[in-house]
Design a protein around this motif. Structure first.
Motif: not given
Ligand code: ATP
Ligand code: MG
Lengths: 261, 240
Positions: B152, B185, B15, B39-40, B13, B43
């Motif tokens: 989820e 999850h 960021s 988490s994170g 990203f 996915k």
């Molecule tokens: N739009 C975005 N801009 C910047 N960073 C992002 C963005 N979307 C997700 N991230 C980052 O990317 C990483 C993966 O995020 P993601 O939402 O895909 O995780 P996840 O596996 O779905 O987690 P969860 O099980 O908590 O939903 C995280 O560290 C999140 O902070």
């Protein structure tokens, strides 16, 4: 029972205040050009009923036209802002400047530019300027508050930006817009009054002008009657816009649903 | 037959977060695949990449044939609060400018399949959490998708509601021959629903383990189901 008290209590208070006022003026022999008794105001009201109603209509007409103009302009510019970041960045500072500059200060200029032969248009423009900003800023905020997941979902299903605007952003902005309308309705009335004051006698015919004129002639009772009508107009506008807001949001928005049980 | 293949997909990203790196897996037609991971681990990002809402910055997503009709279901029902259940379910059809009468009957049929007959004109706030999720799934089905992406979807629901929705989802997906990629999850949920569970590593996410589960209807109380569940749990604990 609770509603009954809600209505009765203010009425009782108002009636006793009026009674005290009447007694006070008579007992202290206050001259009518300083403080007329409520009965004198009522008499002035009925004596000047036709001309006061004409003034009421004139002010109401300016207020309504200004409100509608501000509504159309505010929503249009907000939609423009939501579609183009560039337009928003370029124009927003000017909208703020327009907002923070006191209207009373711009009003004479408006009158000169638009001309004293088209005084009604000038009054409407001045009042609309006052009502414009809350509609613009609230609608802009509302259009931006659309649910991000819903927006992505719509994109996934192939929505165009107009479909997203129409089906998602505008409905999201509606409660914000309606809240702004309630404020803008009152501001349009204030703007109309200020504009009439600035335009002065001879050209304007609304309630504000009646207040100035009655003051000049020391007809304080007529002045109070016009003032009362102005307050009534403000309350009526507020109540009407609140009713519209409630009616439009009653099925789904928290603010309206809180009143149901 | 393969439907889609992710090959070495990476996503960083703006960021600076490297959400995914070298994510590779394959999904076959009419398969029910679960993505499981801490988490994170990326996915949700993987689902949004597959949906085409964001683009990968390395690797590729390959469709065998044209990209199929997609539908998405989020953790929250994400319904339009100003619209009744029927209008919400009709959304994909409205966006495709399907004639109103036809759209109405398709959306009503989708609601009926999710047990919401009679609730067409109910507003979201008049529905329970489980019913809202049912409207959300009806909306997804109204799009007649070939591939259903679910992030989820039942995480916020209670166990009983979740079990009921799991069964209904399986039936509906089988009836329509829909491929499902399902993020969860819950070990139990993934073991109950899926033909295959993909377990991801912590961020940056990649597939760490793949568990194929025996096909056919499952009995939550059977020893065979418990064994499958244990295998999934073991794989998840190994990456954590
Ligand atoms: N739009 C975005 N801009 C910047 N960073 C992002 C963005 N979307 C997700 N991230 C980052 O990317 C990483 C993966 O995020 P993601 O939402 O895909 O995780 P996840 O596996 O779905 O987690 P969860 O099980 O908590 O939903 C995280 O560290 C999140 O902070
Ligand atoms: Mg997620």
């Amino acid at each position: 029972m609770k509603r009954f008290v809600d209505i009765l209590l203010p009425l009782l208070l108002g009636a006793s205040l009026l009674g005290f006022w009447e007694w006070f003026v008579a007992a202290r022999q206050i001259p009518p050009y300083v403080l007329p008794a409520p009965s004198a105001i009522a008499r002035a009201f009925s004596d000047n009923f036709t001309s006061l109603m004409a003034s009421l209509l004139a002010t109401l007409s300016v207020t309504v036209q200004a409100f509608l103009a501000a509504l159309v302009a505010g929503v249009s510019v907000a939609i423009l802002f939501s579609q183009s970041r560039l337009a928003e960045r370029a124009l927003y500072p000017y909208a703020v400047i327009l907002q923070v500059t006191p209207v009373v200060a711009i009003a004479p200029l408006m009158l000169i530019w638009i001309g004293f032969d088209r005084v009604n248009a000038a009054l409407v423009l001045i009042a609309a300027l006052v009502a414009f900003f809350p509609i613009l800023s609230n609608t802009t905020l509302g259009l931006k508050s659309a649910d991000f997941n819903l927006m992505e979902l719509m994109r996934l299903y192939g929505a165009s930006r107009w479909q997203i605007l129409w089906r998602l952003q505008l409905p999201t902005a509606l409660p914000y817009l309606l809240g702004a309308c309630r404020i803008a309705g009152g501001l349009a009335l204030i703007g109309a009054v200020v504009a009439e004051f600035v335009a002065g006698s001879g050209t304007a015919t609304g309630l504000a002008w009646r207040i100035v004129e009655a003051g000049n002639r020391l007809e304080i009772a007529t002045m109070f009657a016009a003032l009362g009508l102005l307050a009534f107009l403000g309350v009526a506008i507020f109540a009407l816009l609140s009713a519209v807001e409630f009616w439009l949001l009653r099925r789904w928005h928290e603010s309206a649903l809180a009143r149901q049980s | 037959m393969s439907l889609l293949t992710l090959r070495g997909v990476g996503k960083r990203f703006s960021s600076g977060t490297q959400a995914l790196s070298d994510l590779s897996f394959q999904v076959s037609n009419e398969e029910f695949v679960s993505l499981l991971g801490p988490s994170g681990c990326g996915k949700s990002t993987a689902l949004r990449l597959i949906a085409g809402l964001i683009a990968p910055d390395s690797g590729e997503i390959i469709w065998s044939g044209a990209r199929p009709e997609l539908a998405f279901v989020f953790q929250e029902a994400t319904l339009m609060p100003w619209a009744d259940a029927l209008t919400n379910a009709r959304l994909p059809l409205d966006l495709k400018k399907v004639p109103r009468g036809e759209a109405n009957s398709q959306a009503a049929a989708a609601l009926a399949r999710l047990g919401l007959k009679g609730f067409e004109s109910a507003y979201p706030r008049e529905l329970s959490g489980g019913m809202k999720m049912r409207v959300s799934i009806a909306r997804a089905l109204a799009a007649r998708p070939r591939l259903l992406l679910m992030d989820e979807p039942f995480a916020a629901l209670d166990e009983i509601t979740r079990v009921g929705l799991n069964d209904d989802l399986l039936t509906l997906a089988r009836e329509d021959g829909i491929t499902v990629i399902f993020v969860t999850h819950s070990v139990m949920e993934s073991a109950y629903l899926s033909s295959r569970v993909l377990v991801m590593s912590p961020r940056p996410g990649r597939i760490k383990a793949e568990i194929a589960l025996p096909p056919g209807p499952r009995d939550r109380l059977s020893p065979a189901f418990a064994a499958g569940q244990a295998r999934v749990a073991g794989a998840l604990l190994a990456v954590a």
